[in-house]
Scaffold this motif. Structure first.
Motif, PDB file in Angstrom:
ATOM      1  N   ALA A  69       0.837  -1.207   0.000  1.00  0.00           N
ATOM      2  CA  ALA A  69       0.000   0.000   0.000  1.00  0.00           C
ATOM      3  C   ALA A  69       0.871   1.255   0.000  1.00  0.00           C
ATOM      4  O   ALA A  69       0.594   2.213  -0.728  1.00  0.00           O
ATOM      5  CB  ALA A  69      -0.932  -0.008   1.206  1.00  0.00           C
ATOM      6  N   ALA A  70       1.949   1.238   0.802  1.00  0.00           N
ATOM      7  CA  ALA A  70       2.796   2.428   0.885  1.00  0.00           C
ATOM      8  C   ALA A  70       3.520   2.672  -0.430  1.00  0.00           C
ATOM      9  O   ALA A  70       3.612   3.804  -0.914  1.00  0.00           O
ATOM     10  CB  ALA A  70       3.797   2.277   2.031  1.00  0.00           C
ATOM     11  N   VAL A  71       4.041   1.589  -1.038  1.00  0.00           N
ATOM     12  CA  VAL A  71       4.764   1.753  -2.305  1.00  0.00           C
ATOM     13  C   VAL A  71       3.814   2.247  -3.397  1.00  0.00           C
ATOM     14  O   VAL A  71       4.138   3.160  -4.157  1.00  0.00           O
ATOM     15  CB  VAL A  71       5.441   0.426  -2.712  1.00  0.00           C
ATOM     16  CG1 VAL A  71       5.954   0.509  -4.138  1.00  0.00           C
ATOM     17  CG2 VAL A  71       6.571   0.104  -1.754  1.00  0.00           C
ATOM     18  N   LEU A  72       2.604   1.665  -3.425  1.00  0.00           N
ATOM     19  CA  LEU A  72       1.627   2.126  -4.420  1.00  0.00           C
ATOM     20  C   LEU A  72       1.264   3.593  -4.183  1.00  0.00           C
ATOM     21  O   LEU A  72       1.118   4.366  -5.135  1.00  0.00           O
ATOM     22  CB  LEU A  72       0.363   1.263  -4.367  1.00  0.00           C
ATOM     23  CG  LEU A  72       0.498  -0.129  -4.982  1.00  0.00           C
ATOM     24  CD1 LEU A  72      -0.813  -0.895  -4.848  1.00  0.00           C
ATOM     25  CD2 LEU A  72       0.907  -0.031  -6.452  1.00  0.00           C
ATOM     26  N   PHE A  88       3.185   5.873  -2.876  1.00  0.00           N
ATOM     27  CA  PHE A  88       4.284   6.714  -3.356  1.00  0.00           C
ATOM     28  C   PHE A  88       4.269   6.816  -4.880  1.00  0.00           C
ATOM     29  O   PHE A  88       4.352   7.905  -5.444  1.00  0.00           O
ATOM     30  CB  PHE A  88       5.632   6.173  -2.880  1.00  0.00           C
ATOM     31  CG  PHE A  88       6.787   6.935  -3.475  1.00  0.00           C
ATOM     32  CD1 PHE A  88       7.074   8.221  -3.037  1.00  0.00           C
ATOM     33  CD2 PHE A  88       7.544   6.384  -4.491  1.00  0.00           C
ATOM     34  CE1 PHE A  88       8.114   8.940  -3.591  1.00  0.00           C
ATOM     35  CE2 PHE A  88       8.587   7.103  -5.056  1.00  0.00           C
ATOM     36  CZ  PHE A  88       8.869   8.376  -4.600  1.00  0.00           C
ATOM     37  N   LEU A  89       4.129   5.655  -5.542  1.00  0.00           N
ATOM     38  CA  LEU A  89       4.161   5.674  -7.012  1.00  0.00           C
ATOM     39  C   LEU A  89       3.015   6.518  -7.568  1.00  0.00           C
ATOM     40  O   LEU A  89       3.207   7.302  -8.493  1.00  0.00           O
ATOM     41  CB  LEU A  89       4.090   4.244  -7.556  1.00  0.00           C
ATOM     42  CG  LEU A  89       5.339   3.397  -7.285  1.00  0.00           C
ATOM     43  CD1 LEU A  89       5.144   1.981  -7.800  1.00  0.00           C
ATOM     44  CD2 LEU A  89       6.581   4.027  -7.928  1.00  0.00           C
ATOM     45  N   THR A  90       1.827   6.376  -6.965  1.00  0.00           N
ATOM     46  CA  THR A  90       0.677   7.145  -7.444  1.00  0.00           C
ATOM     47  C   THR A  90       0.901   8.633  -7.257  1.00  0.00           C
ATOM     48  O   THR A  90       0.755   9.426  -8.193  1.00  0.00           O
ATOM     49  CB  THR A  90      -0.594   6.739  -6.665  1.00  0.00           C
ATOM     50  OG1 THR A  90      -0.664   5.320  -6.634  1.00  0.00           O
ATOM     51  CG2 THR A  90      -1.833   7.308  -7.298  1.00  0.00           C
ATOM     52  N   THR A  91       1.265   9.018  -6.021  1.00  0.00           N
ATOM     53  CA  THR A  91       1.399  10.450  -5.766  1.00  0.00           C
ATOM     54  C   THR A  91       2.567  11.018  -6.563  1.00  0.00           C
ATOM     55  O   THR A  91       2.477  12.116  -7.104  1.00  0.00           O
ATOM     56  CB  THR A  91       1.604  10.733  -4.266  1.00  0.00           C
ATOM     57  OG1 THR A  91       2.711   9.979  -3.790  1.00  0.00           O
ATOM     58  CG2 THR A  91       0.371  10.365  -3.472  1.00  0.00           C
ATOM     59  N   TYR A  92       3.655  10.257  -6.663  1.00  0.00           N
ATOM     60  CA  TYR A  92       4.815  10.773  -7.405  1.00  0.00           C
ATOM     61  C   TYR A  92       4.460  10.973  -8.873  1.00  0.00           C
ATOM     62  O   TYR A  92       4.723  12.021  -9.457  1.00  0.00           O
ATOM     63  CB  TYR A  92       6.000   9.817  -7.261  1.00  0.00           C
ATOM     64  CG  TYR A  92       7.239  10.318  -7.962  1.00  0.00           C
ATOM     65  CD1 TYR A  92       8.029  11.304  -7.371  1.00  0.00           C
ATOM     66  CD2 TYR A  92       7.617   9.818  -9.201  1.00  0.00           C
ATOM     67  CE1 TYR A  92       9.148  11.795  -8.005  1.00  0.00           C
ATOM     68  CE2 TYR A  92       8.751  10.299  -9.837  1.00  0.00           C
ATOM     69  CZ  TYR A  92       9.507  11.280  -9.241  1.00  0.00           C
ATOM     70  OH  TYR A  92      10.619  11.763  -9.875  1.00  0.00           O
ATOM     71  N   THR A  93       3.835   9.960  -9.477  1.00  0.00           N
ATOM     72  CA  THR A  93       3.497  10.065 -10.889  1.00  0.00           C
ATOM     73  C   THR A  93       2.523  11.212 -11.126  1.00  0.00           C
ATOM     74  O   THR A  93       2.710  12.037 -12.023  1.00  0.00           O
ATOM     75  CB  THR A  93       2.848   8.754 -11.381  1.00  0.00           C
ATOM     76  OG1 THR A  93       3.613   7.675 -10.875  1.00  0.00           O
ATOM     77  CG2 THR A  93       2.801   8.701 -12.882  1.00  0.00           C
ATOM     78  N   LEU A  94       1.492  11.265 -10.292  1.00  0.00           N
ATOM     79  CA  LEU A  94       0.458  12.267 -10.535  1.00  0.00           C
ATOM     80  C   LEU A  94       0.942  13.686 -10.260  1.00  0.00           C
ATOM     81  O   LEU A  94       0.565  14.619 -10.953  1.00  0.00           O
ATOM     82  CB  LEU A  94      -0.776  11.965  -9.676  1.00  0.00           C
ATOM     83  CG  LEU A  94      -1.629  10.798 -10.155  1.00  0.00           C
ATOM     84  CD1 LEU A  94      -2.765  10.542  -9.187  1.00  0.00           C
ATOM     85  CD2 LEU A  94      -2.194  11.105 -11.542  1.00  0.00           C
ATOM     86  N   LEU A  95       1.782  13.833  -9.227  1.00  0.00           N
ATOM     87  CA  LEU A  95       2.111  15.195  -8.817  1.00  0.00           C
ATOM     88  C   LEU A  95       3.427  15.701  -9.386  1.00  0.00           C
ATOM     89  O   LEU A  95       3.601  16.893  -9.583  1.00  0.00           O
ATOM     90  CB  LEU A  95       2.123  15.286  -7.295  1.00  0.00           C
ATOM     91  CG  LEU A  95       0.717  15.158  -6.721  1.00  0.00           C
ATOM     92  CD1 LEU A  95       0.735  14.694  -5.295  1.00  0.00           C
ATOM     93  CD2 LEU A  95      -0.019  16.487  -6.853  1.00  0.00           C
ATOM     94  N   GLU A  96       4.367  14.793  -9.632  1.00  0.00           N
ATOM     95  CA  GLU A  96       5.666  15.271 -10.113  1.00  0.00           C
ATOM     96  C   GLU A  96       5.870  14.977 -11.595  1.00  0.00           C
ATOM     97  O   GLU A  96       6.791  15.481 -12.208  1.00  0.00           O
ATOM     98  CB  GLU A  96       6.802  14.610  -9.311  1.00  0.00           C
ATOM     99  CG  GLU A  96       6.810  14.948  -7.835  1.00  0.00           C
ATOM    100  CD  GLU A  96       7.302  16.372  -7.557  1.00  0.00           C
ATOM    101  OE1 GLU A  96       7.761  17.043  -8.494  1.00  0.00           O
ATOM    102  OE2 GLU A  96       7.204  16.804  -6.396  1.00  0.00           O
ATOM    103  N   ARG A  97       5.069  14.136 -12.168  1.00  0.00           N
ATOM    104  CA  ARG A  97       5.309  13.732 -13.548  1.00  0.00           C
ATOM    105  C   ARG A  97       4.071  13.881 -14.417  1.00  0.00           C
ATOM    106  O   ARG A  97       3.918  13.150 -15.386  1.00  0.00           O
ATOM    107  CB  ARG A  97       5.781  12.264 -13.588  1.00  0.00           C
ATOM    108  CG  ARG A  97       7.178  12.042 -13.050  1.00  0.00           C
ATOM    109  CD  ARG A  97       8.233  12.517 -14.050  1.00  0.00           C
ATOM    110  NE  ARG A  97       9.573  12.399 -13.533  1.00  0.00           N
ATOM    111  CZ  ARG A  97      10.195  13.360 -12.824  1.00  0.00           C
ATOM    112  NH1 ARG A  97       9.572  14.486 -12.560  1.00  0.00           N
ATOM    113  NH2 ARG A  97      11.415  13.185 -12.393  1.00  0.00           N
ATOM    114  N   SER A  98       3.175  14.743 -14.060  1.00  0.00           N
ATOM    115  CA  SER A  98       2.003  14.872 -14.919  1.00  0.00           C
ATOM    116  C   SER A  98       1.556  16.324 -14.997  1.00  0.00           C
ATOM    117  O   SER A  98       1.935  17.161 -14.179  1.00  0.00           O
ATOM    118  CB  SER A  98       0.843  14.018 -14.393  1.00  0.00           C
ATOM    119  OG  SER A  98       0.126  14.728 -13.410  1.00  0.00           O
TER     120      SER A  98
END
Lengths: 326, 301
Positions: A160-163, A165-175
Motif C-alpha cells: 500500500a505504501a509503495v503504491l 508513493f508511485l501514485t502520488t509521485y506520478t500524478l504530482l511530479e510527472r504529470s
C-alpha cells in the motif's frame, strides 16, 4: 551519469529492495511490527501531503478518512456478514472518496486557517457521532475476526505504501495535473486566469488525499482486530500525519515518508523506554516548532543533493534568497 | 396537574438558558482576545485552548502550592500569562512575517506545535486525571424568581463581562487601542501612519494570553479540566470567532452567548454526549453558509 555510478546505484537499490522484501525473515517480530507501522505512517503522511504540501490546503481532519476505511472493513467483516477482507477495501475507499468530494466542494472555497478549522470541526463532529450512533457500537468498539500473520500485514502495508508513493509521485511530479495542483497552491487567482479549473483540481486533490488513508485504515483495523472511535478517528491520527509531513518536508515527493519513518521509530522507542506516550507528545510539539523556525523545508533539506534535484518548492512564490539558505 | 408540569418545563427551559448564558460570558472572554490576536497577527492561534488549560492549572497550583485562593490570584495569573505571551509572541511574529514560503501556513503549524508541546508537557506533569479549581468564593447558589443560579457561574459571568468591558473600552477609548484596531484593519497603512506594528502585535498577544489564562481559572472552577482539554476549548474559540465574523467585537458577544446556550440546551434536551458533535456540526455549517459570520460584519475569508 557514468556507467559505473549507474551500476552502483542499481546495486544499492537492489540490495535495499531485497532487505525490505525479506524483513519478516530477519527483523524478528518486534521490528517487523515497527516496520509495518512505518509503512502505514509513511503512506498516510504521503497522502496528507497531496493536499497539504502540493495543493496548499492544511487539513486537520484527515483521521476521518482513516476511520472510514477502518469502520468499513470492521463492519463488513462482522460475523453476520463476514466479507472477504480484500472486498471491503474498495468499499472503504469509495466511501472516503465520496465524503471528500461532497465535503470538499463547499469546504475548499474556504482559505487557509478557515479550511483547517472547518476540517477539524467536521472531524470532531464525526468522531462524536461515531461515539453515539448505534451501528458503530459506540466507544465499546468493534472486534474483527483476527488473522494472525504478522508478515501478511507487513507486506500489505508495504504494498500500500509503495503504491501510494508511485501514485502520488506520478500524478504530482510527472504529470500535467501535478503542475495544475502546484499552480493553484502558489497562486490560485493566476492559476484560474491561465485556464485551470481550480475547483475541479482542488476537489480531485482532496479526493486522492482522502482515498489513500481509507486503505491504511482498513489494513490497520484488520491488523489490530479491534477498533473504536478513539483509536481510528481521533485528532491524534491527524496530528501525526501533519507533524510527520512538516518534519519530513512539506510538499516534497518523499520527505513526508522520511519524517514518518523517523517519528514512528522514535515514538516506539519512547514507549519501549519510558512506557508512556505523553513525553513523546511534548517532544513532537517542540520538534514542529523548531522545524518551522529553523528548517522550514523539513529534514529533506539537510540531505545534500536533494535540492539539486529541484523537488523542494521550486514553484513557490517567495523563494528564499540563495545567501540566506545556509 | 397539566399546568404544573408545564410550569416545570418552562422553568427548566429558563434554567437551561440562564446556565448557558452565564457560561457564554467566559467564552466571550477568551474569544475576544483570540479574535483580536487573529486580526492583528493574521494567525489562528491553535494554542488558545492550551492557554485555557494552563490557566485552569495555574488556578489549581495557586491553591495547592501557595495556598492562595484562585480568585484572588487572578491578577497574578494575568501578569504571568502576559509575560509568557511576550515570550511566544516574537516567535509567532517572526514566522508570520518571514519572507520564506507560505508564512501563513507555517505560522499555523508553529502554533500547532506550541499547543502540542504545552499539552504533552502538562500530560507528563499531571497525568490524565480530571481536576477542579477549588475556591472559597461564590460556592452557594442564588435563588431568583424560582431560578437557581450557581454562584460560580454568576461570578464567572460578572468577571467575564467586566474584564471584557475594560478591554473593549481600552480598544475604543485610548490611542493604543486605536493603533490596535488600525493594525487589525490594515497593517501596511497602520505602519505608514507611524504605528509600530510589531510592538502592537506583541501587546495584543500578551493581553490575549493574560485574558485567556484568567478565563481558564474560572472555567476550571466551573468544569473539571484535564491536561488534554485544550483542543476542545480551541474549537470553541474557533466557533465563536467564525460565528462572529473575523474582527467583529459585537459579533463575539453574540456568538459567545449563543455558544453557551447551544451547549446548555443540547446537554439538557438531547444528551451530553451529543453536545460537542452538534456544536462542531453547527460550526461547520456556518463556515460553509456564511463565512463572514452570522451578523455578516466580519471580513471576507
Amino acid at each position: 551519469m557514468s556507467r559505473a555510478s549507474l551500476a552502483a546505484r542499481v546495486l544499492v537499490l537492489a540490495a535495499v529492495a531485497v532487505l525490505v522484501l525479506t524483513v519478516p525473515g530477519w527483523a524478528g517480530d518486534y521490528w517487523t511490527r515497527i516496520l509495518t507501522g512505518v509503512c502505514m505512517w509513511a503512506g498516510l503522511a504521503l497522502a496528507w501531503n497531496v493536499l497539504g504540501g502540493y495543493a496548499g490546503y492544511i487539513s486537520f481532519g484527515h483521521a476521518v478518512f482513516f476511520g472510514i476505511g477502518a469502520y468499513a472493513t470492521a463492519l463488513l467483516m462482522q460475523p453476520g456478514r463476514h466479507w472477504n477482507f480484500f472486498l471491503t477495501l474498495p468499499v472503504g475507499v469509495a466511501a472516503a472518496a465520496l465524503l471528500a468530494a461532497v465535503v470538499g466542494w463547499p469546504t475548499l472555497k474556504l482559505r487557509g486557517a478557515y479550511f483547517a478549522i472547518a476540517t477539524w470541526a467536521l472531524a470532531e463532529a464525526i468522531l462524536q457521532l461515531a461515539t453515539v450512533v448505534g451501528f458503530t457500537n459506540g466507544s465499546s468498539g468493534l472486534v474483527i475476526p483476527s488473522f494472525a500473520s504478522s508478515s501478511f500485514f507487513y507486506y500489505a502495508m508495504l504494498v500500500a505504501a509503495v503504491l501510494t508513493f508511485l501514485t502520488t509521485y506520478t500524478l504530482l511530479e510527472r504529470s500535467r495535473w501535478g503542475y495544475q495542483v502546484k499552480a493553484l497552491r502558489d497562486d490560485e487567482a493566476t492559476a484560474r486566469s491561465v485556464g485551470i479549473d481550480t475547483t475541479r483540481v482542488k476537489i480531485q486533490a482532496y479526493v486522492l488525499s482522502a482515498a489513500i488513508p481509507a486503505v491504511f485504515g482498513a489494513i490497520d483495523a484488520y491488523w489490530i482486530t479491534f477498533i473504536n472511535p478513539q483509536s481510528v478517528l481521533s485528532a491524534d491520527i491527524t496530528d501525526q500525519m501533519v507533524v510527520m509531513v512538516l518534519i519530513g518536508g512539506l510538499g516534497h515527493a518523499w520527505g513526508p515518508a522520511l519524517g514518518a519513518a523517523l517519528l514512528f521509530v522514535v515514538n516506539r522507542q519512547f514507549v519501549a523506554e519510558f512506557g508512556d506516550t505523553t513525553s513523546y507528545i511534548a517532544v513532537v510539539g517542540a520538534l514542529v516548532a523548531l522545524v518551522v523556525l529553523f528548517l522550514p523545508d523539513g529534514l529533506v533539506s539537510l540531505i545534500p543533493g536533494v535540492r539539486r534535484l529541484g523537488l523542494v518548492r521550486r514553484l513557490l512564490p517567495w523563494p528564499r534568497p540563495e545567501a540566506e539558505r545556509r | 396537574m397539566q399546568t404544573c408540569r408545564g410550569g416545570a418545563l418552562v422553568s427548566l427551559l429558563f434554567q437551561t438558558l440562564v446556565n448557558g448564558l452565564l457560561v457564554g460570558g467566559l467564552y466571550i472572554t477568551f474569544s475576544i482576545g483570540f479574535s483580536l490576536a487573529f486580526g492583528v497577527l493574521d494567525v489562528v492561534d491553535f494554542a488558545v485552548g492550551e492557554w485555557v488549560m494552563l490557566g485552569a492549572f495555574a488556578g489549581i497550583g495557586a491553591k495547592s502550592w501557595f495556598g492562595i485562593d484562585p480568585f484572588i490570584a487572578l491578577p497574578a495569573v494575568f501578569v504571568i500569562f502576559a509575560a509568557a505571551g511576550s515570550l511566544v509572541a516574537p516567535l509567532i511574529y517572526r514566522v508570520r512575517s518571514s519572507t520564506y514560503a507560505r508564512p501563513a501556513l507555517m505560522a499555523l503549524a508553529f502554533t500547532f506545535g506550541l499547543a502540542t508541546l504545552a499539552r504533552g508537557t502538562m500530560l507528563s506533569a499531571v497525568g490524565f486525571d480530571p481536576r477542579t479549581v477549588h475556591t472559597g468564593f461564590a460556592n452557594g447558589t442564588l435563588s431568583v424568581v424560582g431560578l437557581e443560579i450557581p454562584g460560580l457561574r454568576l461570578a464567572g459571568f460578572v468577571f467575564a463581562i467586566v474584564s471584557t468591558g475594560l478591554f473593549v473600552g481600552f480598544l475604543y477609548f485610548t490611542r493604543t487601542g486605536l493603533a490596535i484596531r488600525a493594525v487589525a484593519q490594515d497593517k501596511a497603512n497602520a505602519g505608514l501612519m507611524g504605528v509600530n506594528v510589531k510592538r502592537i502585535s506583541m501587546l495584543v498577544y500578551c493581553i490575549y494570553a493574560g485574558l485567556t489564562g484568567m478565563a481558564g481559572v474560572l472555567i476550571g472552577a466551573i468544569y473539571a479540566v484535564t491536561a488534554q482539554v485544550g483542543p476542545q476549548y480551541a474549537l470553541l474559540a474557533f466557533f465563536v470567532v467564525v460565528v462572529a465574523g473575523l474582527g467583529s467585537v459585537l459579533g463575539v458577544f453574540v456568538a459567545g452567548l449563543l455558544l453557551g446556550v447551544i451547549q446548555a440546551v443540547v446537554t439538557v434536551y438531547i444528551g451530553p454526549s451529543y453536545t460537542l458533535g452538534i456544536v462542531f456540526g453547527v460550526l461547520f455549517a456556518i463556515l460553509l453558509v456564511s463565512p463572514r459570520g452570522i451578523l455578516g460584519r466580519g471580513m471576507a475569508v
